[in-house]
Scaffold this motif. Structure first.
Motif, short mmCIF file in Angstrom:
data_model
loop_
_atom_site.label_atom_id
_atom_site.label_comp_id
_atom_site.label_asym_id
_atom_site.label_seq_id
_atom_site.Cartn_x
_atom_site.Cartn_y
_atom_site.Cartn_z
N ILE A 225 0.85 -1.19 0.00
CA ILE A 225 0.00 0.00 0.00
C ILE A 225 0.89 1.24 0.00
O ILE A 225 1.81 1.35 0.81
CB ILE A 225 -0.92 0.00 1.23
N ASP A 227 2.53 4.74 0.79
CA ASP A 227 2.56 5.50 2.04
C ASP A 227 1.71 6.76 1.96
O ASP A 227 1.22 7.26 2.98
CB ASP A 227 4.00 5.87 2.38
N LEU A 229 -1.28 7.19 0.82
CA LEU A 229 -2.67 6.99 1.24
C LEU A 229 -2.80 7.01 2.75
O LEU A 229 -3.74 7.60 3.30
CB LEU A 229 -3.17 5.66 0.67
N GLU A 230 -1.87 6.36 3.42
CA GLU A 230 -1.92 6.38 4.89
C GLU A 230 -1.62 7.77 5.42
O GLU A 230 -2.26 8.22 6.39
CB GLU A 230 -0.92 5.37 5.44
N ALA A 232 -2.26 10.58 3.97
CA ALA A 232 -3.44 11.44 3.74
C ALA A 232 -4.51 11.19 4.80
O ALA A 232 -5.17 12.13 5.27
CB ALA A 232 -4.00 11.18 2.34
N ALA A 233 -4.68 9.93 5.19
CA ALA A 233 -5.66 9.62 6.23
C ALA A 233 -5.25 10.20 7.57
O ALA A 233 -6.08 10.70 8.34
CB ALA A 233 -5.85 8.10 6.33
N VAL A 247 -8.25 2.33 5.87
CA VAL A 247 -7.61 2.52 4.57
C VAL A 247 -6.89 1.25 4.13
O VAL A 247 -7.14 0.71 3.04
CB VAL A 247 -6.62 3.71 4.61
N LEU A 251 -8.16 -1.78 1.33
CA LEU A 251 -7.39 -1.89 0.09
C LEU A 251 -6.71 -3.25 -0.05
O LEU A 251 -6.32 -3.63 -1.15
CB LEU A 251 -6.33 -0.78 0.03
#
Length: 339
Positions: A225, A227, A229-230, A232-233, A247, A251
């Protein structure tokens, strides 16, 4: 003519090969030469060979179980190998067979002779709770090993994986002494303060044994996954744990489904701990394999009921695999290649 052969040396080589006499090959050499010259034929032969081998080794036992379930118990002495449903031949049925309700009624007698549904329920409930526990712990451990960097990461991961190589019998003696001991703290939960004949005595060791495989599968998926995306969360205000379950886990759905299905199948079919941690009665959380073996008596073995109960016990697993087959295939293929 000479210009054509000079411009096209491949044509000249082919003509030279056709002019040469054929080599006297043996049967094996000739077969190998034909396979090399026609690879599609080799692929088809390999496909049909593996398909026939799969049918013989995987599906034929289920067919044999079905034939045993449909054959009255009195027919096994005359036909040692049951390949046809002899139970449908009414002329061969004796009064005893009819009274016992054999023939296709064996699938009903399984529940009337013994409370087999309780055995199946015990295994199903234990497998469900164990799978949820495995996925929860494996998700946390897979996140740590797959996305975080810390000192001693590789030795700790190898230590976790080594646990999966230990045989279950190596843990039985200490666990049996632990779970058979009476604890005053457990008396409000368990009447005698002992976990013997309690589902916890089965769920805890079985989940621990099959946890390393789930950790390894989820670690591979979680590490893929991005980094961003994490991050942003977490910028939106969620915690690291919230980012994991909101997240990363969604995914990685194919990997989670693969780990869950494999864990459920393994725990559902588990017999070692469940048979030794229970008294064998359905009210004491005995597994479904204990119910299958209950049709084997001291003086008589009801093979048709054992076969029918085995088919019934396999049905939940078959339905689960059919429903989740796309997730399993995608999970096994995506986890093998890191993008």
């Amino acid at each position: 003519m000479s210009t054509d052969t000079e411009e096209h040396p491949d044509i000249a080589a082919q003509q030279q090969m056709t002019d040469e006499p054929e080599i006297d090959r043996g049967l094996v050499e000739a077969w190998v030469a034909r396979m090399i010259s026609n690879p599609e034929r080799a692929y088809k032969m390999a496909f049909y060979t593996f398909t026939i081998a799969f049918l013989l080794t995987t599906l034929f036992p289920f067919y044999w179980l079905l034939m045993l379930a449909l054959t009255p118990s009195g027919q096994f002495g005359r036909d040692s190998i049951v390949l046809t449903p002899g139970g449908f031949d009414a002329s061969l049925l004796t009064e005893g067979d009819i009274a016992m309700g054999t023939n296709p009624g064996a699938f009903i007698d399984v529940f009337t002779t013994l409370p087999f549904h309780r055995f199946v329920f015990n295994s199903f409930l234990i497998a469900t709770i164990g799978t949820v526990l495995v996925l929860f712990v494996a998700s946390l451990a897979g996140y740590v090993f797959g996305r975080l960097q810390f000192r001693g990461k590789t030795p700790l991961l190898l230590t976790v994986l080594v646990v999966s190589f230990f045989p279950p019998a190596a843990f039985f003696v200490p666990l049996n002494r632990l779970f058979s001991r009476n604890f005053a703290v457990l008396e409000p939960i368990v009447s005698n303060g002992s976990l013997y004949n309690h589902p916890s005595a089965i769920i805890i060791p079985v989940s621990a044994l099959y946890l390393p495989l789930a950790i390894f599968i989820l670690m591979v998926f979680y590490s893929q996954i991005p980094d961003g995306l994490e991050d942003a969360a977490r910028v939106e205000g969620t915690t690291r744990l919230g980012a994991l379950f909101r997240v990363i886990v969604p995914l990685s759905a194919p990997g989670v489904a693969t780990a869950g299905v494999l864990s459920f199948i393994t725990i559902y079919n588990e017999y070692f701990f469940s048979s030794l941690m229970t008294s064998g009665r359905p009210d004491d959380w005995a597994p479904m394999l204990e119910g299958v073996l209950s049709f084997q008596g001291q003086y008589e073995t009801l093979f048709n009921l054992m076969a029918a109960s085995s088919i019934i016990a396999v049905l939940p697993i078959a339905i689960l695999v059919i429903v989740a087959q796309e997730k399993i295939v995608s999970g096994l293929t995506q986890g093998a290649v890191k993008e």
